[in-house]
Motif scaffolding. Sequence first.
Motif, short mmCIF file in Angstrom:
data_model
loop_
_atom_site.label_atom_id
_atom_site.label_comp_id
_atom_site.label_asym_id
_atom_site.label_seq_id
_atom_site.Cartn_x
_atom_site.Cartn_y
_atom_site.Cartn_z
N MET A 1 0.74 -1.08 0.17
CA MET A 1 -0.01 0.08 -0.01
C MET A 1 0.93 1.05 -0.08
O MET A 1 2.06 1.27 0.63
CB MET A 1 -0.80 -0.05 1.16
CG MET A 1 -1.92 -1.19 1.11
SD MET A 1 -3.13 -0.70 0.01
CE MET A 1 -3.84 0.70 0.61
N PRO A 2 0.40 2.23 -0.47
CA PRO A 2 1.40 3.48 -0.60
C PRO A 2 1.45 3.78 0.83
O PRO A 2 0.66 4.05 1.67
CB PRO A 2 0.37 4.40 -1.34
CG PRO A 2 -0.76 3.71 -2.22
CD PRO A 2 -1.04 2.45 -1.39
N ILE A 3 2.48 4.75 1.04
CA ILE A 3 2.90 5.58 2.22
C ILE A 3 2.85 7.09 1.89
O ILE A 3 3.31 7.68 0.71
CB ILE A 3 4.11 5.14 2.61
CG1 ILE A 3 5.38 5.30 1.75
CG2 ILE A 3 4.18 3.53 3.03
CD1 ILE A 3 6.81 5.23 2.33
N TYR A 4 3.05 7.95 2.98
CA TYR A 4 3.34 9.08 2.67
C TYR A 4 3.79 9.90 4.03
O TYR A 4 2.84 9.35 5.26
CB TYR A 4 2.10 10.24 2.25
CG TYR A 4 2.70 11.68 2.26
CD1 TYR A 4 3.55 12.04 1.47
CD2 TYR A 4 1.91 12.63 3.17
CE1 TYR A 4 4.09 13.57 1.68
CE2 TYR A 4 2.27 13.69 3.29
CZ TYR A 4 3.33 14.21 2.19
OH TYR A 4 3.67 15.71 2.51
N LYS A 5 4.67 10.36 4.47
CA LYS A 5 5.05 11.15 5.42
C LYS A 5 5.59 12.73 4.83
O LYS A 5 6.50 12.85 4.32
CB LYS A 5 6.55 10.58 6.30
CG LYS A 5 6.87 10.98 7.44
CD LYS A 5 7.78 10.17 8.36
CE LYS A 5 8.06 10.71 9.69
NZ LYS A 5 6.88 11.19 10.44
N ALA A 6 4.86 13.46 5.65
CA ALA A 6 5.22 15.00 5.46
C ALA A 6 6.70 15.39 5.81
O ALA A 6 7.15 14.93 6.78
CB ALA A 6 4.21 15.85 6.32
N PRO A 7 7.26 16.20 4.81
CA PRO A 7 8.74 16.50 5.10
C PRO A 7 8.95 17.65 5.84
O PRO A 7 9.27 18.91 5.67
CB PRO A 7 9.32 16.68 3.73
CG PRO A 7 7.83 17.30 2.79
CD PRO A 7 7.00 16.31 3.54
N ALA A 412 9.86 7.56 -10.62
CA ALA A 412 9.63 6.67 -9.53
C ALA A 412 8.87 5.43 -9.90
O ALA A 412 9.08 4.38 -9.03
CB ALA A 412 8.85 7.80 -8.56
N GLN A 413 7.87 5.56 -10.57
CA GLN A 413 6.98 4.40 -11.21
C GLN A 413 7.82 3.26 -11.66
O GLN A 413 7.91 1.99 -11.53
CB GLN A 413 6.26 4.80 -12.38
CG GLN A 413 5.18 3.66 -12.49
CD GLN A 413 3.97 4.21 -13.70
OE1 GLN A 413 4.62 4.94 -14.64
NE2 GLN A 413 2.85 3.69 -13.69
N GLN A 414 8.86 3.82 -12.39
CA GLN A 414 9.91 2.84 -13.02
C GLN A 414 10.68 2.26 -12.14
O GLN A 414 10.87 0.77 -12.35
CB GLN A 414 11.07 3.82 -13.66
CG GLN A 414 11.83 2.92 -14.75
CD GLN A 414 11.11 2.01 -16.02
OE1 GLN A 414 10.19 2.38 -16.30
NE2 GLN A 414 11.87 1.11 -16.48
N ILE A 422 0.80 -1.64 -11.72
CA ILE A 422 -0.48 -2.25 -11.00
C ILE A 422 -1.02 -1.37 -9.98
O ILE A 422 -0.27 -0.60 -9.27
CB ILE A 422 0.01 -3.67 -10.22
CG1 ILE A 422 0.61 -4.65 -11.25
CG2 ILE A 422 -1.09 -4.21 -9.55
CD1 ILE A 422 -0.12 -5.17 -12.26
N GLU A 423 -2.22 -1.08 -9.94
CA GLU A 423 -3.05 -0.22 -9.72
C GLU A 423 -2.55 -0.06 -7.80
O GLU A 423 -2.59 1.05 -7.21
CB GLU A 423 -4.43 -0.12 -9.54
CG GLU A 423 -4.76 0.42 -11.02
CD GLU A 423 -4.47 1.79 -11.37
OE1 GLU A 423 -4.31 2.71 -10.45
OE2 GLU A 423 -4.13 2.09 -12.79
N GLU A 424 -2.84 -1.29 -7.21
CA GLU A 424 -2.65 -1.31 -5.82
C GLU A 424 -1.61 -0.64 -5.27
O GLU A 424 -1.45 -0.08 -3.95
CB GLU A 424 -2.95 -2.55 -5.14
CG GLU A 424 -1.78 -3.60 -5.58
CD GLU A 424 -2.60 -4.33 -6.76
OE1 GLU A 424 -2.12 -5.81 -6.83
OE2 GLU A 424 -3.49 -3.95 -7.47
N HIS A 425 -0.37 -0.47 -6.03
CA HIS A 425 0.87 0.23 -5.33
C HIS A 425 0.71 1.54 -5.63
O HIS A 425 1.42 2.53 -4.77
CB HIS A 425 2.06 -0.13 -6.23
CG HIS A 425 2.41 -1.69 -5.85
ND1 HIS A 425 3.22 -2.12 -4.93
CD2 HIS A 425 2.39 -2.83 -6.45
CE1 HIS A 425 3.60 -3.28 -4.73
NE2 HIS A 425 2.82 -3.76 -5.75
#
Length: 598
Positions: A1-7, A412-414, A422-425
């Motif tokens: 699953m995707p992640i995000y942490k604010a810089p 980044a996708q590469q 694949i969509e779930e990533h």
Amino acid sequence: MPIYKAPVEDTLFILNEVLGIERYHNLPGFADATPDMLSAIVGEAAKLSEEVLFPINLSGDQEGCERHEDGSVTVPKGFRQAYERYREGGWLGLAAPEEFGGQGLPYTLHTAVGEFMSSANMSLMMYPGLTQGAIAAILAHGSDEQKRTYLPKLVEGRWTGTMNLTEPHCGTDLGLLRTKAVPNGDGSYRISGQKIFISAGEHDMSENIIHLVLARIEGAPEGVKGISLFIVPKFKLNRNGDPGERNGVSCGAIEHKMGIHGNATCVMNYDEATGYLLGTENKGLNAMFVMMNEARLGVGMQGLSIAEVAYQNAAEYARERLQGRSLSGAKAPDKKADPIIVHPDIRRTLMTIKAFNEAGRAFTLWTALKSDIAHRSENEAERQAADDILGLMTPILKGVMTDKGFEHAVMAQQVFGGHGYIEEHGMSQHVRDARISMIYEGANGIQALDLVGRKLAMNGGRAVMAMFKEIGDFCEDNRNDERLSGHTRALKKGLNDLQAATMWFMQNAMAKPDNAGAGSTDYMHLFGLVVLGYMWAKIAKTAEEKLSAGETANADFLRNKLITARFFMERIMPETALRKARIETGADTMMALDAAAF
């Protein structure tokens, strides 16, 4: 699953250390922006972004918006609740004037937290983003009555705003628009016509939607000289200023888009809707461009925000994905393969995005600070100088940041290989969402033409000469500092290329305008490279000074800055020579083929 942490750490470093925001405490709203206050606000924005906005980003993309038979539109699940959290937190009014319910804090701070929120959920943040533009236009051109009527509710977020320019036959060339306005005789107008690609045009998250609509008053001159701007509310206001009966404006369809599925991009139909002139008759573009410039800065920030969240996911994947062995020997001998982050080409990809993001963050906040100075300083010369640079930087920020934002989302996708497809990533969504930023609020080719055709020569070239001087003075002032010599030499070489390309235009574009058009995009990116290099030089200087002063708590953070700065100067900055070479080839081969040969 995707992640995000604010810089958070990087943002505070840019604000406090590189830009020295405390030095501007003489400006209205800045006195309250102490380091502790900045830390608290940025921290809360990070929490909202990570915990509320980001978890519904992927689901919002998958679900999209839905238009119903009555023309109403519902947003994806969770969007209304998340917007309400955003609204209740006062985020929309962070930099708005206190007299209309805002907090009056710096626009620079608003931009800093806006990056986090757009990274977390670009589609959702477009709704208040368009509202910010409407606030700016009404502040600049509205009557006192219009300001009292609309601004408090817009600043509070109970009402939202839109901008209505594009028509089916009319995009960039607004002189072709057909939407008409007929005076009612009581100061209001009947607005009729169709607009397309209207972001946040209809939805169920606010009590009213205030549309700003370009139209031509009956009998007005043809072309752009006959365009006026109108306030057209979704619901007419009753005597108390509250939403009353429905106006003659409706959503005819939701556009089927490549990305930003969580935002309702609408076809809007105006059927003798009641509207009110905003600003001066036939001067609508002046008022709309206040909104457009606000939006262009925001869209440039979107390019950064998508590149940042895409980078974070690619870096995390590269640390975990096992494939092959390092060329210099196994780095994880206890495992069947090494993580792909050991491979130089993966490092090239990640370092390229990282170097862009960190300099791009500084560029975005530095430009936002120029906006604050231009609008808040009491010193006329200081205001003019800041406004000059702001006008020059707006097309560069919008064009370069969004071109590179999309390019880096693809890079980044590469890193994910097949899993990126694949969509779930979630990597596909970042690529699809980033693509629109290169198109709306003025396609990037238009930004480049604006820069070369208008901004360079404006006021006798005052802005571009001031920018050249600022960067040149930095190089000269730090020429003898051995710690910075690699940075200043590379930056000076880039500046020389930029100045030479500028001179080439002066000598070759006046008599042959196609030369300017042929080189405009390369020039925009050449200028952007030099500004990003300037940001890296300033960052490196700050890091070196802090390390020399004995900084230990953040020593690794600062040393990493120096490594990334060196990477930018060695691997990315030399592209200025390529851009200059392309510009100097002129337009001959580009324009030689007959149109039928394409």
